[in-house]
Design a protein around this motif. Structure first.
Motif, PDB file in Angstrom:
ATOM      1  N   GLU A 190      12.985  -4.204  -3.230  1.00 25.13           N
ATOM      2  CA  GLU A 190      14.050  -4.158  -1.946  1.00 25.13           C
ATOM      3  C   GLU A 190      15.146  -4.136  -2.265  1.00 25.13           C
ATOM      4  N   GLU A 214       5.416  -8.859   3.661  1.00 30.15           N
ATOM      5  CA  GLU A 214       6.318  -9.877   4.330  1.00 30.15           C
ATOM      6  C   GLU A 214       6.817 -11.030   3.297  1.00 30.15           C
ATOM      7  N   ASN A 215       7.591 -11.637   3.432  1.00 28.74           N
ATOM      8  CA  ASN A 215       7.912 -12.411   2.464  1.00 28.74           C
ATOM      9  C   ASN A 215       6.795 -13.105   1.269  1.00 28.74           C
ATOM     10  N   GLY A 216       6.671 -13.362   0.524  1.00 27.52           N
ATOM     11  CA  GLY A 216       5.103 -14.094  -0.146  1.00 27.52           C
ATOM     12  C   GLY A 216       4.216 -12.819   0.235  1.00 27.52           C
ATOM     13  N   ALA A 217       3.822 -11.510   0.090  1.00 31.05           N
ATOM     14  CA  ALA A 217       3.122 -10.731   0.362  1.00 31.05           C
ATOM     15  C   ALA A 217       2.620 -10.085  -1.897  1.00 31.05           C
ATOM     16  N   GLY A 218       3.069 -10.261  -1.814  1.00 34.04           N
ATOM     17  CA  GLY A 218       2.975  -9.885  -3.321  1.00 34.04           C
ATOM     18  C   GLY A 218       3.566  -8.759  -4.124  1.00 34.04           C
ATOM     19  N   LYS A 219       4.176  -8.210  -3.542  1.00 30.51           N
ATOM     20  CA  LYS A 219       5.597  -6.899  -4.307  1.00 30.51           C
ATOM     21  C   LYS A 219       6.061  -7.437  -5.050  1.00 30.51           C
ATOM     22  N   SER A 220       7.173  -8.506  -5.120  1.00 30.41           N
ATOM     23  CA  SER A 220       7.479  -8.555  -7.181  1.00 30.41           C
ATOM     24  C   SER A 220       6.106  -9.153  -7.906  1.00 30.41           C
ATOM     25  N   THR A 221       5.199  -9.846  -7.063  1.00 34.85           N
ATOM     26  CA  THR A 221       4.318  -9.651  -8.505  1.00 34.85           C
ATOM     27  C   THR A 221       3.599  -9.021  -8.533  1.00 34.85           C
ATOM     28  N   TYR A 235      -1.719 -17.885  -9.278  1.00 33.48           N
ATOM     29  CA  TYR A 235      -1.346 -18.636  -9.584  1.00 33.48           C
ATOM     30  C   TYR A 235      -2.327 -19.960  -9.593  1.00 33.48           C
ATOM     31  N   ALA A 255      -2.150 -14.388  -6.388  1.00 34.86           N
ATOM     32  CA  ALA A 255      -0.389 -13.770  -5.474  1.00 34.86           C
ATOM     33  C   ALA A 255      -1.330 -12.608  -5.654  1.00 34.86           C
ATOM     34  N   HIS A 309      -3.645 -20.147  -6.096  1.00 34.53           N
ATOM     35  CA  HIS A 309      -2.853 -19.283  -4.986  1.00 34.53           C
ATOM     36  C   HIS A 309      -3.653 -17.552  -5.943  1.00 34.53           C
TER      37      HIS A 309
HETATM   38  N1  LIG Z   1       5.851 -17.821 -11.389  1.00 30.52           N
HETATM   39  C1  LIG Z   1       4.371 -18.582  -9.878  1.00 30.52           C
HETATM   40  N2  LIG Z   1       4.186 -19.625  -9.770  1.00 30.52           N
HETATM   41  C2  LIG Z   1       3.944 -19.557  -8.448  1.00 30.52           C
HETATM   42  N3  LIG Z   1       3.270 -19.167  -7.576  1.00 30.52           N
HETATM   43  C3  LIG Z   1       4.347 -17.732  -7.372  1.00 30.52           C
HETATM   44  C4  LIG Z   1       4.803 -17.406  -8.708  1.00 30.52           C
HETATM   45  N4  LIG Z   1       5.349 -16.658  -8.675  1.00 30.52           N
HETATM   46  C5  LIG Z   1       4.903 -15.649  -6.822  1.00 30.52           C
HETATM   47  N5  LIG Z   1       4.212 -16.683  -6.621  1.00 30.52           N
HETATM   48  C6  LIG Z   1       3.794 -17.310  -5.502  1.00 30.52           C
HETATM   49  O1  LIG Z   1       2.687 -15.582  -4.911  1.00 30.52           O
HETATM   50  C7  LIG Z   1       3.074 -14.827  -4.168  1.00 30.52           C
HETATM   51  C8  LIG Z   1       3.364 -13.496  -3.579  1.00 30.52           C
HETATM   52  O2  LIG Z   1       4.895 -13.436  -4.312  1.00 30.52           O
HETATM   53  P1  LIG Z   1       5.976 -12.828  -4.371  1.00 30.52           P
HETATM   54  O3  LIG Z   1       6.726 -12.986  -5.305  1.00 30.52           O
HETATM   55  O4  LIG Z   1       5.135 -11.440  -5.455  1.00 30.52           O
HETATM   56  O5  LIG Z   1       6.144 -12.780  -2.937  1.00 30.52           O
HETATM   57  P2  LIG Z   1       6.860 -11.211  -2.385  1.00 30.52           P
HETATM   58  O6  LIG Z   1       6.045 -10.091  -1.377  1.00 30.52           O
HETATM   59  O7  LIG Z   1       7.977 -10.346  -3.469  1.00 30.52           O
HETATM   60  O8  LIG Z   1       7.932 -11.801  -1.167  1.00 30.52           O
HETATM   61  P3  LIG Z   1       9.467 -11.761  -1.175  1.00 30.52           P
HETATM   62  O9  LIG Z   1       9.766 -10.597  -0.839  1.00 30.52           O
HETATM   63  O10 LIG Z   1       9.771 -12.806  -0.576  1.00 30.52           O
HETATM   64  O11 LIG Z   1       9.756 -11.818  -2.829  1.00 30.52           O
HETATM   65  C9  LIG Z   1       3.513 -16.591  -2.904  1.00 30.52           C
HETATM   66  O12 LIG Z   1       2.889 -16.911  -1.916  1.00 30.52           O
HETATM   67  C10 LIG Z   1       4.336 -16.723  -4.219  1.00 30.52           C
HETATM   68  O13 LIG Z   1       5.240 -18.157  -3.735  1.00 30.52           O
END
Ligand SMILES: Nc1ncnc2c1ncn2[C@@H]1O[C@H](COP(=O)(O)OP(=O)(O)OP(=O)(O)O)[C@@H](O)[C@H]1O
Length: 305
Positions: free
Chosen positions: A158, A39-46, A15, A20, A18
């Motif tokens: 989650e 942790e939050n932001g680690a990239g799980k949802s991505t 992104y 992800a 960054h």
């Molecule tokens: N659409 C997007 N545009 C820009 N950055 C993004 C986008 N989606 C995710 N990110 C960034 O990518 C990184 C990973 O996000 P992701 O949502 O995958 O984390 P996560 O592990 O699922 O955390 P959470 O538990 O908070 O959902 C984060 O730094 C987030 O800010």
């Protein structure tokens, strides 16, 4: 060797500047419950979204049920179920009615609906409308509605988030049931390693978009295994006593500490033997490295999981 359900190879998602996801490779075989921890932001949802086909990847390959390429993946995704967002549940309908709506086009019988309600521990909700459900009940109904299509592979983002301790235990039991009763392979995520312990068969630890560790349930149990912590001013004499007791699996940590991994039920006897041999025991007791401590150790301890 059991069938590979998902093979993600060197997946990257960027992104802006960054990363992800940075060359993440994960293989999930049939029957696994794969826990993605970070942790939050680690990239799980991505990661989960790339597998679902909701976002494109910048690099890497995805193989699902042996299929690759856009068309192949599209077909393979029909065998998948997902509960990754607030599901489209109808708040003014009961749990049964919600499933009936979902099932309307799928030729799903009332018996099957009964079975899903039972499987998800919501068969006793009767006339209660979904808007009056607890979060846990809503989450379980959401999973039930994804099971209408009879998926072989289920993705849960989650699933324990926001649940109270008893809700977490219930969710774990239900996930277990999906595997034992329906043979479903599961990928789920959590920011807490503890919450998935006992349910996942495999763990992948994501940190800053990198998969920094992968381990099986057994490996996790061994790194966080229980042991007897012995503190003494006479380590050398203590070691002699342990040898006499037939204890082989121990580790001298420093000049005053020994970790004993054997005869965990016999702390009193070990203590007695040490005292009888005139070894000065300043502390003895069983302990276990906490999962979250282990997690922090892996991720550098800079962030809280
Ligand atoms: N659409 C997007 N545009 C820009 N950055 C993004 C986008 N989606 C995710 N990110 C960034 O990518 C990184 C990973 O996000 P992701 O949502 O995958 O984390 P996560 O592990 O699922 O955390 P959470 O538990 O908070 O959902 C984060 O730094 C987030 O800010």
């Amino acid at each position: 060797m059991s069938e590979t359900i998902l093979k993600a190879t060197n997946i990257s998602k960027i992104y802006g500047k960054h990363k992800a996801l940075d060359k993440v490779s994960i293989e999930i075989k049939r029957g696994m419950i794969y826990g993605l921890i970070g942790e939050n932001g680690a990239g799980k949802s991505t990661f989960i979204r790339t597998i679902m086909g909701l976002i494109t990847i910048d690099e890497g390959d995805i193989e699902l049920f042996g299929e690759t390429g856009m068309k192949g993946l599209q077909q393979a995704r029909r065998k998948m179920g997902q509960s990754i967002e607030t599901p489209a549940l109808y708040p003014d309908l009961t749990s049964r009615e919600n499933l009936q709506v979902q099932a309307a086009n799928g030729g799903v019988s009332e018996r099957e609906i009964d079975d899903l309600l039972r499987l998800m521990n919501i068969s006793n909700t009767g006339k209660k409308k979904v808007k009056n459900f607890s979060l846990g009940m809503r989450q379980r109904l959401a999973i039930a509605s994804t099971l209408i299509t009879n998926p072989e592979f289920l993705i849960l983002d989650e699933p324990t988030n926001g649940l109270d301790p008893s809700g977490i235990v219930e969710m774990r039991e239900i996930i277990q049931r999906l595997v034992t009763e329906r043979g479903i392979t599961v990928l789920l995520s959590s920011h807490l390693l503890d919450e998935l312990s006992q349910v996942a068969t495999h763990y992948g630890i994501l940190h800053d978009g990198n998969l920094i560790s992968e381990l099986s349930r057994e490996e996790l149990a061994s790194v966080t295994r229980q042991y007897i912590e012995l503190e003494t001013t006479e380590v050398q004499q203590a070691v002699v006593v342990l040898d006499e007791l037939g204890i082989r699996d121990y580790e001298v940590i420093n000049g005053t500490e020994i970790n004993i991994y054997d005869q965990l039920d016999d702390v009193a006897n070990i203590n007695r033997s040490l005292v009888l041999a005139n070894v000065n025991v300043t502390r003895i007791g069983t302990t276990r490295q906490k999962l979250e401590d282990y997690f922090l150790q892996l991720t550098g301890g800079t962030t809280h999981a």
